[in-house]
Write an enzyme that holds these catalytic residues in place. Structure first.
Site, PDB file in Angstrom:
ATOM      1  N   GLU A 179      -3.116  -7.301   7.374  1.00 43.33           N
ATOM      2  CA  GLU A 179      -2.460  -7.234   8.694  1.00 43.33           C
ATOM      3  C   GLU A 179      -2.540  -8.575   9.430  1.00 43.33           C
ATOM      4  O   GLU A 179      -2.618  -8.619  10.663  1.00 43.33           O
ATOM      5  CB  GLU A 179      -3.082  -6.132   9.562  1.00 43.33           C
ATOM      6  CG  GLU A 179      -3.027  -4.741   8.946  1.00 43.33           C
ATOM      7  CD  GLU A 179      -1.661  -4.099   9.026  1.00 43.33           C
ATOM      8  OE1 GLU A 179      -0.705  -4.780   9.449  1.00 43.33           O
ATOM      9  OE2 GLU A 179      -1.544  -2.924   8.660  1.00 43.33           O
ATOM     10  N   THR A 206       0.828  -1.204   0.000  1.00 40.87           N
ATOM     11  CA  THR A 206       0.000   0.000   0.000  1.00 40.87           C
ATOM     12  C   THR A 206       0.866   1.259   0.000  1.00 40.87           C
ATOM     13  O   THR A 206       1.915   1.301   0.638  1.00 40.87           O
ATOM     14  CB  THR A 206      -0.911   0.001   1.239  1.00 40.87           C
ATOM     15  OG1 THR A 206      -1.677  -1.194   1.251  1.00 40.87           O
ATOM     16  CG2 THR A 206      -1.853   1.194   1.217  1.00 40.87           C
TER      17      THR A 206
END
Length: 382
Positions: A363, A157
């Protein structure tokens, strides 16, 4: 009794007003165009969102981690892509340098990142090393004062925006050691691959990265050599709390939209919300949102209070697991309440439906969270 402080709630109102005014009118178009507006990143920087928990000497406001979670929740309540941009910019871009960088590294990189003039990525995941991050294959060899990096990263990202200034990458610097190294954008041998075509998070910037004899100075090592594995585990613990806040924002957004729609939409001569099936579904959704929020802010409070790492890790995994599941369920409920309209892209719940799934993956997948929670309970899970 647990509750956020008055300062936190005042800050929440500021961020909510910003999101409603500066983001909400444009999100649908940005999503269709798959466009991350740099000017909006700058505006978020002007508001201080990237520097909430950064010391003043680097341009931050020296606030706490809970304040960052408030900001992520409120941005995520309007749009998940922009919320993810904020979460990754701070949790994966700024925090590694803030936590492990030398003073020179902090002074070089943090002011622009905190001000929203630049973004940074964190290169951990690889094509063959996702949840099993210890299987990293990217290598960095030290020769003549330079790290020579070869390998590839996936799903990174904020790695290819016009204002991306660096990516911190994990690499094997020995057979049994992983280190983290700062790679500035534009470095020879560092290639940002074309953007992914994603199911959701269309506004968020996500790319694969490749390194072919990419050379950076020895002093670009972030933290101690061989401590990379320990460093990214700590970074991920914070990231899981932040992702949980993003999930809370999505679930709250679904609840808000559904309650409004159920009051305005009439069927068989009465408001949709007067139907017991709808009222009960939204009541259950409200309970799950509140439970997710409490788990999230408890974990954030533990981080701010400096509680033991093992306690924070357990709370972070619980919050991420529950909140991401709650967000996914919230989108199903909201879409059902909206009926046929919920299947139409002109209604935000359709976008939320697409955006929610990654929360159960990013995550650390929810399967990994269950494994970590089990280990925290003392179970001998593999």
């Amino acid at each position: 009794m647990f509750e956020l402080s008055g300062d936190h709630e005042t800050f929440r109102k500021v961020v909510r007003d910003f999101a409603e005014r500066e983001l909400a009118p444009h999100i649908a178009q940005w999503d269709r165009d798959r466009h991350l507006p740099v000017e909006t990143v700058h505006a978020m920087g002007d508001l201080g969102l990237f520097g909430v928990n950064v010391p003043e000497q680097y341009g931050g406001s020296a606030g706490d981690f809970t304040s960052l979670c408030v900001a992520i929740e409120e941005i995520g309540r309007v749009d998940q892509s922009i919320g993810a941009t904020l979460e990754a910019a701070v949790g994966l871009g700024i925090n590694p340098i803030l936590a492990y960088g030398t003073e020179e590294q902090k002074e070089q990189w943090l002011p622009d990142l905190v001000a929203g003039r630049a973004l940074a990525g964190f290169g951990l995941t690889e094509p063959e090393a996702g949840s099993d991050a210890g299987a990293t294959k990217t290598r960095a060899t030290l020769a003549d004062g330079m790290w020579i990096i070869n390998g590839a990263k996936a799903f990174i990202t904020n790695s290819g925006t016009p204002i991306t200034s660096l990516v911190t990458v994990t690499a094997r610097t020995g057979d049994d050691e992983i280190s983290t190294i700062i790679v500035p954008s534009g470095t020879t041998g560092f290639t940002v691959e074309p953007a992914y075509e994603k199911l959701g998070w269309h506004i968020s910037d996500t790319h694969g990265l490749s390194f072919a004899d990419c050379r950076v100075p020895e002093e670009n090592l972030l933290g101690r050599r061989g401590n990379g594995f320990r460093q990214f585990l700590a970074i991920l613990d914070e990231g899981r709390i932040a992702i949980s806040a993003l999930a809370v924002g999505l679930a709250q957004g679904c609840l808000d939209l559904s309650v409004k729609y159920a009051n305005e939409r009439h069927t068989f001569g009465a408001p949709l919300g007067s139907r017991q099936s709808v009222a009960f579904a939204l009541s259950d959704l409200a309970v799950s949102v509140e439970a997710a929020r409490l788990l999230t802010y408890k974990a954030a409070w533990l981080k701010d209070a400096g509680r033991p790492a093992a306690q924070i890790k357990q709370a972070a995994s619980m919050a991420k697991l529950y909140s991401s599941d709650a967000a996914m369920n919230a989108t199903r409920t909201a879409t059902q309440v909206f009926g046929g309209n919920g299947f139409m892209e002109e209604f935000p719940v359709a976008r939320f439906y697409r955006d929610a799934k990654i929360l159960e993956i990013g995550e650390g997948t929810n399967e990994v969270q269950r494994m970590l929670i089990a280990r925290g309970l003392g179970l001998p899970v593999a």
